[in-house]
Design an enzyme around this catalytic site. Structure first.
Site, PDB file in Angstrom:
ATOM      1  N   THR A  94       0.736  -1.071  -0.076  1.00 23.45           N
ATOM      2  CA  THR A  94       0.186  -0.075   0.138  1.00 23.45           C
ATOM      3  C   THR A  94       0.831   1.457  -0.059  1.00 23.45           C
ATOM      4  O   THR A  94       1.739   1.527   1.026  1.00 23.45           O
ATOM      5  CB  THR A  94      -1.034  -0.112   1.284  1.00 23.45           C
ATOM      6  N   LYS A 169      -7.740   1.788  -2.979  1.00 22.22           N
ATOM      7  CA  LYS A 169      -7.328   1.024  -1.738  1.00 22.22           C
ATOM      8  C   LYS A 169      -7.680   2.346  -0.692  1.00 22.22           C
ATOM      9  O   LYS A 169      -8.203   2.086   0.344  1.00 22.22           O
ATOM     10  CB  LYS A 169      -5.948   0.765  -1.658  1.00 22.22           C
ATOM     11  N   LYS A 244      -1.772   4.828   8.858  1.00 21.69           N
ATOM     12  CA  LYS A 244      -0.772   4.939   7.369  1.00 21.69           C
ATOM     13  C   LYS A 244      -1.970   5.084   6.305  1.00 21.69           C
ATOM     14  O   LYS A 244      -1.470   5.963   5.463  1.00 21.69           O
ATOM     15  CB  LYS A 244      -0.123   3.838   7.291  1.00 21.69           C
TER      16      LYS A 244
HETATM   17  P1  NAD Z   1       5.921  -5.850   7.276  1.00 17.97           P
HETATM   18  O1  NAD Z   1       6.634  -4.764   7.752  1.00 17.97           O
HETATM   19  O2  NAD Z   1       5.455  -7.272   7.967  1.00 17.97           O
HETATM   20  O3  NAD Z   1       6.550  -6.540   5.863  1.00 17.97           O
HETATM   21  C1  NAD Z   1       7.532  -5.837   4.985  1.00 17.97           C
HETATM   22  C2  NAD Z   1       8.812  -6.462   4.741  1.00 17.97           C
HETATM   23  O4  NAD Z   1       9.429  -5.952   3.778  1.00 17.97           O
HETATM   24  C3  NAD Z   1       9.544  -7.029   6.130  1.00 17.97           C
HETATM   25  O5  NAD Z   1       9.729  -8.185   6.233  1.00 17.97           O
HETATM   26  C4  NAD Z   1      10.959  -5.970   5.600  1.00 17.97           C
HETATM   27  O6  NAD Z   1      12.051  -6.507   6.072  1.00 17.97           O
HETATM   28  C5  NAD Z   1      10.768  -6.207   3.960  1.00 17.97           C
HETATM   29  N1  NAD Z   1      11.703  -5.020   3.564  1.00 17.97           N
HETATM   30  C6  NAD Z   1      11.635  -3.954   3.566  1.00 17.97           C
HETATM   31  N2  NAD Z   1      12.610  -3.236   2.659  1.00 17.97           N
HETATM   32  C7  NAD Z   1      13.186  -4.207   1.886  1.00 17.97           C
HETATM   33  C8  NAD Z   1      13.953  -4.322   0.835  1.00 17.97           C
HETATM   34  N3  NAD Z   1      14.625  -3.560   0.346  1.00 17.97           N
HETATM   35  N4  NAD Z   1      14.368  -5.742   0.339  1.00 17.97           N
HETATM   36  C9  NAD Z   1      13.620  -6.695   0.843  1.00 17.97           C
HETATM   37  N5  NAD Z   1      12.834  -6.836   1.845  1.00 17.97           N
HETATM   38  C10 NAD Z   1      12.461  -5.596   2.480  1.00 17.97           C
HETATM   39  O7  NAD Z   1       4.554  -5.349   6.621  1.00 17.97           O
HETATM   40  P2  NAD Z   1       3.081  -6.191   6.307  1.00 17.97           P
HETATM   41  O8  NAD Z   1       2.160  -6.027   7.388  1.00 17.97           O
HETATM   42  O9  NAD Z   1       3.605  -7.310   5.432  1.00 17.97           O
HETATM   43  O10 NAD Z   1       2.799  -5.096   5.167  1.00 17.97           O
HETATM   44  C11 NAD Z   1       3.363  -4.925   3.728  1.00 17.97           C
HETATM   45  C12 NAD Z   1       2.344  -3.940   2.893  1.00 17.97           C
HETATM   46  O11 NAD Z   1       1.050  -4.408   2.906  1.00 17.97           O
HETATM   47  C13 NAD Z   1       2.192  -2.575   3.667  1.00 17.97           C
HETATM   48  O12 NAD Z   1       2.393  -1.552   2.556  1.00 17.97           O
HETATM   49  C14 NAD Z   1       0.922  -2.550   4.264  1.00 17.97           C
HETATM   50  O13 NAD Z   1       0.302  -1.138   4.300  1.00 17.97           O
HETATM   51  C15 NAD Z   1       0.138  -3.527   3.353  1.00 17.97           C
HETATM   52  N6  NAD Z   1      -0.999  -3.957   4.068  1.00 17.97           N
HETATM   53  C16 NAD Z   1      -0.811  -4.479   5.251  1.00 17.97           C
HETATM   54  C17 NAD Z   1      -1.860  -5.398   5.798  1.00 17.97           C
HETATM   55  C18 NAD Z   1      -1.656  -6.057   7.226  1.00 17.97           C
HETATM   56  O14 NAD Z   1      -2.868  -6.346   7.722  1.00 17.97           O
HETATM   57  N7  NAD Z   1      -0.480  -6.253   7.631  1.00 17.97           N
HETATM   58  C19 NAD Z   1      -3.099  -5.512   5.382  1.00 17.97           C
HETATM   59  C20 NAD Z   1      -3.373  -4.667   3.906  1.00 17.97           C
HETATM   60  C21 NAD Z   1      -1.998  -4.006   3.260  1.00 17.97           C
END
Ligand code: NAD
Length: 296
Positions: A94, A169, A244
């Site tokens: 997102t 979204k 966010k």
């Molecule tokens: P998270 O922080 O658990 O996962 C993100 C991952 O990206 C981390 O493991 C981090 O180490 C990795 N990362 C960051 N930079 C990187 C790079 N350069 N190379 C490789 N890996 C890298 O976050 P999440 O909860 O999985 O959310 C991910 C996305 O999904 C976000 O944009 C969030 O807004 C969206 N989202 C989350 C949810 C939810 O319920 N968690 C729901 C809908 C949307």
């Protein structure tokens, strides 16, 4: 022969999404900066790649699931020169609509194809492969990505050109944030008027006040046994993620000159609430802040 997919960002959402692709028969090469995240995904059948560039070199489709727009744009700088020409880049993070459009332009300029495809449904939806995807980009790119999206979710909607998925979204989540505050304020007002939670629920959930924030994610314990209010507001959809998404909506409203008074106010209220509770509470817990601050 199964298709090879690179999956970068194996966090709370990415790991179960990548596992869904493995279950559907795809060969998934995964990478994350955090080794424990890679180990977890490997247990679900994702093949660890030593670097993000190494993951995309042999892939036909690259999926990213990263925290924010700056991570996507930073990473694309590396990935776009490592991938084979014509590779389809699908960003499921997102992020800001403007960042999504920039990512798309850079991908196309590098000879790649691109789609933004953020999700709704949270970690439980990712684990059960019941996510909803909102996609922005060309028809052909959407058609090609569709089988992968349907392996990770139950529904994929093509919303329009580049950035349209992100737009859908944040507009949806602006409705959700505002409606959760509205429902919470109504319960606190009802309490002050001596109205029981159940009575208000029984009326509003079958009358014109009906909405998802009330009927599925009810912010007070009791009327909806599965709502986070019944488990001390454990998420669910974390307050920090709502803050966010509302921040992205508020930025878009400001830069587009849109008079979204409630959206901007909801963004402020959720920013203050998320500062207190971060990701430890569901966004419906804002009812407690409203109650605590009432009568001050
Ligand atoms: P998270 O922080 O658990 O996962 C993100 C991952 O990206 C981390 O493991 C981090 O180490 C990795 N990362 C960051 N930079 C990187 C790079 N350069 N190379 C490789 N890996 C890298 O976050 P999440 O909860 O999985 O959310 C991910 C996305 O999904 C976000 O944009 C969030 O807004 C969206 N989202 C989350 C949810 C939810 O319920 N968690 C729901 C809908 C949307």
């Amino acid at each position: 022969m199964s298709r090879t997919v690179a999956f970068v960002g194996l966090g709370h959402m990415g790991a179960p999404m990548a596992a869904g692709l493995v279950r559907a028969g795809y060969h998934v090469l995964g990478h994350d900066l955090v080794p424990a995240a890679v180990d977890g995904a490997a247990r679900a059948g994702v093949e660890p790649a030593s670097s993000a560039a190494g993951a995309v070199e042999h892939a036909e489709v690259v999926i990213t699931m990263l925290p924010a727009g700056r991570h996507v744009l930073d990473l694309y700088a590396t990935l776009l020169s490592a991938a084979r020409p014509g590779t389809l880049f699908v960003d499921c993070s997102t992020i800001d609509v403007a960042d999504a459009r920039t990512a798309h332009q850079r991908a196309v300029a590098a000879g790649m194809r691109a789609l933004d495809a953020p999700v709704s449904g949270g970690v439980l939806g990712a684990e059960a492969a019941t996510l909803t995807f909102m996609a922005g980009g060309g028809e052909a790119e959407f058609a090609e990505a569709r089988p992968l999206l349907e392996a990770m979710g139950k529904k994929a909607v093509h919303c329009g050109g580049p950035g349209a998925g992100q737009a859908a979204k944040i507009c949806n989540n602006m409705i959700l944030g505002i409606s959760m505050i509205a429902v919470s304020e109504a319960f606190v007002l009802g309490e002050s008027l001596g109205l029981s939670h159940q009575a208000l629920f029984d009326v509003a959930s079958t009358a014109s006040g009906q909405c998802w924030a009330l009927s599925a994610n009810c912010p007070v314990p009791g009327p909806v046994p599965t709502s986070p209010a019944n488990r001390a507001y454990r998420p669910g959809f974390a307050a920090s993620l709502m803050a966010k998404d509302l921040g992205l909506a508020a930025n878009a409203a400001r830069s587009g000159g849109v008079r979204a008074e409630l959206g901007l106010r909801a963004a402020e209220l959720y920013a203050a609430y998320a500062e207190q509770v971060g990701a430890t509470e569901d966004f419906s817990g804002i009812v407690r802040t409203i109650r605590d601050q009432s009568g001050e």
